[in-house]
Design a protein around this motif. Structure first.
Motif, PDB file in Angstrom:
ATOM      1  N   PRO A  41      36.908  35.364  31.402  1.00  0.00           N
ATOM      2  CA  PRO A  41      38.182  36.068  31.622  1.00  0.00           C
ATOM      3  C   PRO A  41      38.303  36.565  33.065  1.00  0.00           C
ATOM      4  O   PRO A  41      37.301  36.883  33.699  1.00  0.00           O
ATOM      5  CB  PRO A  41      38.108  37.251  30.644  1.00  0.00           C
ATOM      6  N   GLY A  42      39.543  36.586  33.547  1.00  0.00           N
ATOM      7  CA  GLY A  42      39.776  37.117  34.890  1.00  0.00           C
ATOM      8  C   GLY A  42      39.527  36.139  36.021  1.00  0.00           C
ATOM      9  O   GLY A  42      39.686  36.495  37.177  1.00  0.00           O
ATOM     10  N   ILE A  44      41.245  33.457  36.639  1.00  0.00           N
ATOM     11  CA  ILE A  44      42.472  32.706  36.929  1.00  0.00           C
ATOM     12  C   ILE A  44      42.215  31.213  36.755  1.00  0.00           C
ATOM     13  O   ILE A  44      42.381  30.386  37.650  1.00  0.00           O
ATOM     14  CB  ILE A  44      43.085  33.065  38.302  1.00  0.00           C
ATOM     15  N   LEU A 388      40.520  30.210  43.004  1.00  0.00           N
ATOM     16  CA  LEU A 388      39.746  30.382  44.241  1.00  0.00           C
ATOM     17  C   LEU A 388      38.847  29.175  44.499  1.00  0.00           C
ATOM     18  O   LEU A 388      38.663  28.758  45.644  1.00  0.00           O
ATOM     19  CB  LEU A 388      38.914  31.665  44.176  1.00  0.00           C
TER      20      LEU A 388
ATOM     21  N   ILE C  36      47.184  41.999  40.665  1.00  0.00           N
ATOM     22  CA  ILE C  36      47.099  40.818  39.802  1.00  0.00           C
ATOM     23  C   ILE C  36      46.979  41.311  38.361  1.00  0.00           C
ATOM     24  O   ILE C  36      46.055  42.057  38.032  1.00  0.00           O
ATOM     25  CB  ILE C  36      45.896  39.909  40.151  1.00  0.00           C
ATOM     26  N   GLU C  62      49.943  34.581  41.172  1.00  0.00           N
ATOM     27  CA  GLU C  62      48.640  34.836  40.566  1.00  0.00           C
ATOM     28  C   GLU C  62      48.750  35.783  39.374  1.00  0.00           C
ATOM     29  O   GLU C  62      49.273  36.897  39.506  1.00  0.00           O
ATOM     30  CB  GLU C  62      47.691  35.450  41.607  1.00  0.00           C
ATOM     31  N   LEU C  63      48.255  35.324  38.256  1.00  0.00           N
ATOM     32  CA  LEU C  63      48.154  36.148  37.049  1.00  0.00           C
ATOM     33  C   LEU C  63      46.916  35.666  36.307  1.00  0.00           C
ATOM     34  O   LEU C  63      46.626  34.476  36.288  1.00  0.00           O
ATOM     35  CB  LEU C  63      49.396  35.972  36.161  1.00  0.00           C
ATOM     36  N   ALA C  64      46.188  36.613  35.738  1.00  0.00           N
ATOM     37  CA  ALA C  64      44.946  36.240  35.068  1.00  0.00           C
ATOM     38  C   ALA C  64      45.091  36.423  33.557  1.00  0.00           C
ATOM     39  O   ALA C  64      46.031  37.052  33.085  1.00  0.00           O
ATOM     40  CB  ALA C  64      43.793  37.086  35.587  1.00  0.00           C
ATOM     41  N   SER C  65      44.125  35.869  32.835  1.00  0.00           N
ATOM     42  CA  SER C  65      44.128  35.975  31.382  1.00  0.00           C
ATOM     43  C   SER C  65      42.798  36.546  30.909  1.00  0.00           C
ATOM     44  O   SER C  65      41.766  36.343  31.550  1.00  0.00           O
ATOM     45  CB  SER C  65      44.318  34.584  30.767  1.00  0.00           C
ATOM     46  N   GLY C  84      37.036  40.759  32.294  1.00  0.00           N
ATOM     47  CA  GLY C  84      38.127  40.229  33.116  1.00  0.00           C
ATOM     48  C   GLY C  84      38.421  41.118  34.310  1.00  0.00           C
ATOM     49  O   GLY C  84      38.603  40.625  35.433  1.00  0.00           O
ATOM     50  N   LEU C  88      37.770  39.861  38.127  1.00  0.00           N
ATOM     51  CA  LEU C  88      38.927  39.849  39.017  1.00  0.00           C
ATOM     52  C   LEU C  88      38.668  40.710  40.254  1.00  0.00           C
ATOM     53  O   LEU C  88      38.918  40.287  41.388  1.00  0.00           O
ATOM     54  CB  LEU C  88      40.152  40.353  38.252  1.00  0.00           C
ATOM     55  N   ARG C  91      36.111  39.131  42.722  1.00  0.00           N
ATOM     56  CA  ARG C  91      36.512  37.933  43.461  1.00  0.00           C
ATOM     57  C   ARG C  91      37.782  38.124  44.266  1.00  0.00           C
ATOM     58  O   ARG C  91      38.121  37.290  45.106  1.00  0.00           O
ATOM     59  CB  ARG C  91      36.672  36.767  42.484  1.00  0.00           C
ATOM     60  N   TYR C  92      38.521  39.163  44.002  1.00  0.00           N
ATOM     61  CA  TYR C  92      39.749  39.429  44.766  1.00  0.00           C
ATOM     62  C   TYR C  92      39.639  40.827  45.371  1.00  0.00           C
ATOM     63  O   TYR C  92      40.194  41.791  44.838  1.00  0.00           O
ATOM     64  CB  TYR C  92      40.979  39.304  43.870  1.00  0.00           C
TER      65      TYR C  92
END
Lengths: 534, 118, 463
Positions: A41-42, A44, A388, C36, C62-65, C84, C88, C91-92
């Protein structure tokens, strides 16, 4: 074949074994990316859900069917009009989509009654359509609605309709692939064997894992029918519901996208003894060998050879025009599942492109085995890529073009890598000899676009070439090639029409009678009985 | 034919299959064994001028079609097959079968091969 | 002869006009800088929403799950939210805001995202990200309630209520909440505010959704509304929400919580509604309407006058899409002497009946006009196909494109999503510029249709 460490994924060590560089002299037994595991998860990731794998990829291309999703409206809306699976009956399956539109009260009190009302309403709105598929979603699965029971009830009350139920909620598996699996087996166990199909040829196949994207199925159907072979059903592009209920009567299953449809072929082999034959519809050599292989099965190889010769003579000079100009172009083949292996070797051999990377969003390790085998050394193979990682890959590999989906294509565009739509195609179909030339043309147009070159100029820093009013693709592509090739009058650019499919629909074909063997014309209507279903 | 030559020829045939064929990739190990056995077996028979048909079942016809197509391609790609002695061909094909069994089954890293159900 | 408001009487949906709530929350999320969102649900709830944004804007967002899989659906999936968020943030490194957006599945299984946010705030964020400003915002958007419109409304309110603060002096700005609009609309709104010499916090700054292809290869599009912008909404002199149903909730929240006066609507579509918008700004700020806007308005009225009684008068129109957009367009069509005979609103919001604009229509319209709530496209199609409804024009988004195609009715694309026409997001429908653009689009579409059908196409020769 060491694992490939993305810098951006150093902090998630479990990603390491999902990417591999194909090293010199290394084999599949040295390293293979993991595949079809739960998504982190997370990250992307680009994966979709099992609902869309079942409903959107495999169910919906069926052309004479009301496709209802039992859940809140979003699943239906979001997947509607995002693919290009056409049909020869006016594209009912593209134009109409149905949702039970589950609301809060249904979540609390159940939605079975409401679903039944929905089903009846939908048949009433389209009185000429008697077939339906119902898809479970996350919501209807979690509240435990018994969709099968409702379908049974309706079929009892409306004896002229048939309903297929697919229980594949969005969460059923790591990706859309879970949905492919579920609908394959559900169709096999619920529907296959319930219709005795009309057989009008001695030679009968199912064409499986083919979804008629921009007419792929119809271009391939032309070759197959020219050999006199009856396509009993196509799983599922441009196919009728009832034809797919008669799959058990084929002599051979010809399988194109093994990723999404191998399960039904494997089971048909086990249960009905119908062999599974994997083929490639892309690439001149791979397609020719595939047609030949099908023909050998029926002992009609000379018919295949005639078609291969005719089509090659017609289209090879056009393919070669582009091949001369695409040598050494670096490409990332980044599709969903099957195209990494369908394209990797043919595009290298027949168009001269260098495949620097392959990825698969929802493929399994078997897809990677095929893809890596067919790539040349040095290629980077990625399972379940994320945003990424793909950016990092593009920055380091510097491809000249990528084949991927619409949205990742927009990411590539921004860093000045042109893209072609690997799922829906730019100007397809891409299958068949003619399609392969169209693909080459689209690659050429993307790579040598003057606008693309302009995107690299920084007017604040760079010398601006003021003496030029324009540039053309040829001005870029032809500097690299010899005068001999440039002036070769045997070669020519693509002459395929904007839409080659309507003309195919008017063609007539002859088939050998199953009893007498006598070759007879079979009317077009047999291939598409319910034109104008709406 | 010496061992090195046999290995070298086998490698060429293996290269062709690896690049062009799809029949070796069925998703279960036991499936792959049958595919290798039947298709490479028939290919060897065809290359050696032996009868490669067992019966007229769809299954047998299928394996035979794959083998016919493969052999035709082998001959196109590898002219040395035309002059090679039959026992040498048999040797090379045996090596090829062993190699394919190893790459696709015994040595394969594909974790799905051991799954029971499709 | 009357205007009737009624609900679709079928249970199901044949070709939906709206998608569900999480899509609206995701649209808000991409408008915020360094943000995000993580959508807590199946992967399709993100993948397809990202796809439709990219279809509309021809850009990627950009959107995450949280990637809900089978086990999580059974045993709960809060650990996937925790993981998550961590993945996230690792990495961001620029990300400061992470809305956790729920869906049908995670609402049904009852995942307590507010609880997990508390846990993360006291655990992970303190331990691992102590030096970093990170905001986790829970947004509850079950898909079986409301629609993309209410999802948007809820998310704007959740963002505003998370950040808004009253800090000392009033900042002298007004808050302008645009609703679910295009970059072209934001540009037009900001240009009107500039002419009025009014400083404003615009929610959301999405002009950058129309992002350039730069020589240094920027790779992503995102909005530009900052945390500071959101914070300062609590210090404004007033809030104007252009749309009642997309942002109204946040305006009311600020009014209730911080005594910031709110004016909600009318959506400034057409000359008259834009006049009202400017009047509202004047009232709120005391700033006069300048000569430059009189002139700008004059250019619009001049252009539209060329079209109305000659070409547009009496044309029957069907309009579908977001409620504020549909109502605004209907009002504008009436000012242009057209007959909006059918309005389709894609959700079951019961407050439509008390919308003053709908009441005004019911009281004053002197031809047969239907307003259908909870509507789908079949409501439009069956009237054309089975009930003999004759239309001269359709206004709406691309999901309805097969109706104009199959029934040979000219259509102007407006709203979200528009993916089958180029560059529409660049043009406004609000303000004077929007009025001109809309009127001219309608006229040009009718002209093309006249030529294509050889229907008095010679008229245009001496126009």
């Amino acid at each position: 074949m060491p694992y490939h460490q993305f810098k951006c994924s150093e902090c998630i060590p479990e990603r390491l074994e999902h990417a591999v560089d194909k090293g010199a002299g290394e084999e599949l037994t040295d390293a293979l990316p993991l595949g079809y595991l739960n998504t982190i998860p997370g990250t992307i990731s680009e994966r979709g859900c099992a609902y869309c794998g079942a409903k959107h990829v495999i169910g919906t291309p069926m052309k004479d069917v009301i496709h209802i999703s039992h859940g809140p409206v979003g699943c239906t809306y979001d997947t509607w009009q995002t693919k290009r699976y056409i049909s020869d009956n006016g594209c009912f399956q593209l134009k109409y989509t149905f949702a039970s539109d589950m609301k809060e009260a249904n979540i609390v009190f159940g939605a079975e009654k409401m679903l039944k009302k929905n089903i009846v309403e939908a048949f009433k709105a389209f009185p000429n359509i008697k077939r339906m598929t119902v898809y479970q979603t996350c919501a209807s699965a979690l509240i435990g609605d018994d969709i099968n029971a409702i379908a049974e009830e309706v079929m009892e009350e409306m004896p002229d309709v048939k309903i297929f139920v697919c229980n594949s909620p969005g969460f059923a598996g790591p990706s859309q692939s879970g949905g492919h699996h579920k609908i394959n087996l559900a169709w096999l166990s619920q529907m296959v064997g319930t219709v005795e199909p009309e057989i009008y040829s001695k030679y009968v196949i199912n064409y499986v894992g083919e979804y008629n994207i921009q007419g792929d199925q119809e271009i391939m159907k032309d070759y197959i029918q020219r050999m006199g072979i009856q396509i009993l059903s196509t799983f599922t592009g441009n196919s009728r519901f009832d034809d797919l209920c008669g799959m058990h009567r084929a002599q051979l299953n010809v399988l194109e996208c093994a990723r999404s449809a191998e399960y039904i072929c494997d089971e048909l082999r086990v249960r009905y003894g119908i062999p599974r034959m994997d083929i490639d519809g892309f690439g001149f050599e791979a397609l020719s060998d595939s047609l030949l292989k099908i023909a050998y099965f029926f002992g009609i190889e000379e018919r295949a050879r005639a078609i291969i010769d005719e089509e090659t003579a017609r289209w090879k000079p056009e393919l070669d025009w582009y091949a001369a100009r695409l040598q050494g172009i670096k490409v990332c083949i980044w599709p969903g599942g099957s195209k990494l292996w369908h394209w990797a070797h043919s595009i290298h051999k027949e168009m001269g492109l260098e495949v620097v990377s392959v990825y698969t969003k929802f493929g399994h390790q078997g897809d990677m085995e095929k893809g890596i085998s067919r790539c040349e050394e040095g290629a980077l193979a990625i399972d379940d890529p994320n945003e990424l990682e793909t950016l990092e890959a593009m920055y380091t590999l510097k491809p000249d073009i990528i084949f991927t989906g619409k949205r990742p294509g927009e990411v590539a565009k921004k860093i000045r890598v042109p893209y072609l739509n690997a799922h829906a195609y730019h100007n397809g179909p891409y299958k068949g000899y003619e399609g392969w030339v169209r693909f080459a043309r689209d690659i050429y147009n993307a790579v040598y676009s003057p606008m693309h070159k302009l995107a690299f100029i920084d007017i604040s820093k760079d010398e601006i070439p003021t003496g030029k009013g324009f540039e053309t693709q040829r001005m870029y592509s032809d500097v690299k090639i010899s005068d001999e090739v440039k002036n070769d009058t045997a070669l020519r650019q693509c002459t395929s029409k904007y839409d080659p499919i309507p003309a195919l629909r008017e063609k007539t074909y002859t088939f050998p009678d199953p009893k007498t063997g006598e070759w007879k014309v079979v009317s077009n209507e047999k291939f598409r009985k319910n034109s104008g279903v709406a | 034919m010496d061992e090195t030559t046999a290995q070298e020829k086998m490698k060429q045939l293996e290269w062709y299959i690896t690049k062009h064929c799809l029949w070796q990739y069925n998703s279960r190990g036991w499936d792959r064994e049958i595919q290798n056995e039947r298709i490479l077996g028939k290919s060897k028979q065809l290359l050696c001028g032996e009868n490669a048909r067992e019966d007229d079942s769809n299954a047998d016809r299928y394996y035979w079609s794959e083998a016919m197509t493969l052999v035709e391609a082998f001959k196109r790609y590898f002219p040395w097959l035309k002059t090679m002695k039959k026992e040498d061909i048999a040797t090379v094909m045996q090596l090829l079968k062993e190699k394919m069994d190893y790459t696709m089954i015994k040595g394969s890293l594909n974790q799905e091969l051991i799954k029971e159900k499709y | 002869m009357s205007c009737e408001l009624k609900s679709k009487d079928r249970a199901g949906v044949i070709n939906p006009i709206f998608t569900c709530q999480p899509a609206g929350a995701q649209f808000v999320s991409i408008g915020v800088k360094d943000c995000i969102g993580i959508v807590h649900g199946g992967q399709g709830c993100v993948m397809f929403v990202r796809l439709i944004f990219s279809q509309h804007f021809k850009e990627s967002f950009e959107l995450a799950s949280s990637s809900l899989h089978e086990d999580a659906a059974v045993f709960g999936a809060l650990h996937r939210v925790e993981q998550g968020v961590d993945v996230l943030l690792m990495r961001y490194p620029h990300v400061k805001v992470v809305p956790i957006i729920t869906t049908c599945s995670t609402e049904i299984i009852g995942d307590d995202i507010d609880g997990v946010i508390l846990k993360l705030n006291n655990g992970l964020l303190k331990e691992k990200y102590a030096d970093r400003e990170v905001h986790l915002i829970s947004i509850h958007t079950p898909s079986f309630v409301g629609s993309m419109i209410s999802g948007y409304d809820i998310a704007v309110k959740d963002f505003v209520s998370h950040f808004a603060q009253k800090e000392g002096m009033v900042n002298g700005k007004i808050n302008v909440i645009t609703g679910w609009v295009n970059p072209g609309d934001v540009t037009e709104v900001k240009s009107l505010l500039k002419e009025m010499q009014v400083e404003a916090t615009v929610l959301f700054e999405i002009e950058t959704f129309d992002s350039p292809m730069m020589p240094d290869g920027n790779h992503i599009s995102h909005g530009e509304t900052t945390i500071d912008d959101l914070r300062s909404t609590g210090n404004a002199i007033g809030t104007i929400a252009l749309n009642r149903y997309e942002g109204g909730k946040a305006a009311l929240y600020l009014e209730k919580e911080f005594d910031i006066p709110a004016i909600i609507g009318p959506t400034p579509i057409g000359i008259r509604n834009t006049d009202t918008f400017l009047q509202n700004i004047k009232k709120m700020t005391g700033k006069p309407i300048p000569e430059s806007l009189v002139r700008k308005r004059g250019i619009a009225v001049d252009a539209i006058t060329d079209l109305t009684h000659m070409f547009l008068a009496g044309k029957k129109v069907a309009i579908y899409g977001s409620p504020d957009l549909v109502i605004g367009l209907a009002q504008f069509c009436l000012d242009m002497e057209m007959l909006p005979v059918l309005l389709l609103l894609g959700d079951d919001n019961t407050s439509y009946a008390s919308d003053p604009r709908i009441r005004e229509l019911k009281e004053n319209v002197e031809f047969n006009m239907e307003i259908i709530t909870n509507a789908d496209f079949w409501e439009l199609e069956t009237r054309i196909k089975n009930d003999g409804l004759e239309l001269d024009l359709i206004l709406g988004h691309s999901k309805g494109r097969f109706i104009p195609i199959d029934y040979n009715i000219p259509m102007v694309r407006v709203g979200f999503p528009v993916y089958d026409r180029a560059g529409h997001y660049r043009y406004p429908v609000v303000g004077y510029a929007g009025a001109t653009w809309l009127a001219e689009q309608m006229a040009n579409t009718l002209f093309t249709d006249m030529e294509y059908k050889h229907n008095k196409e010679w008229v245009l020769g001496v126009w």
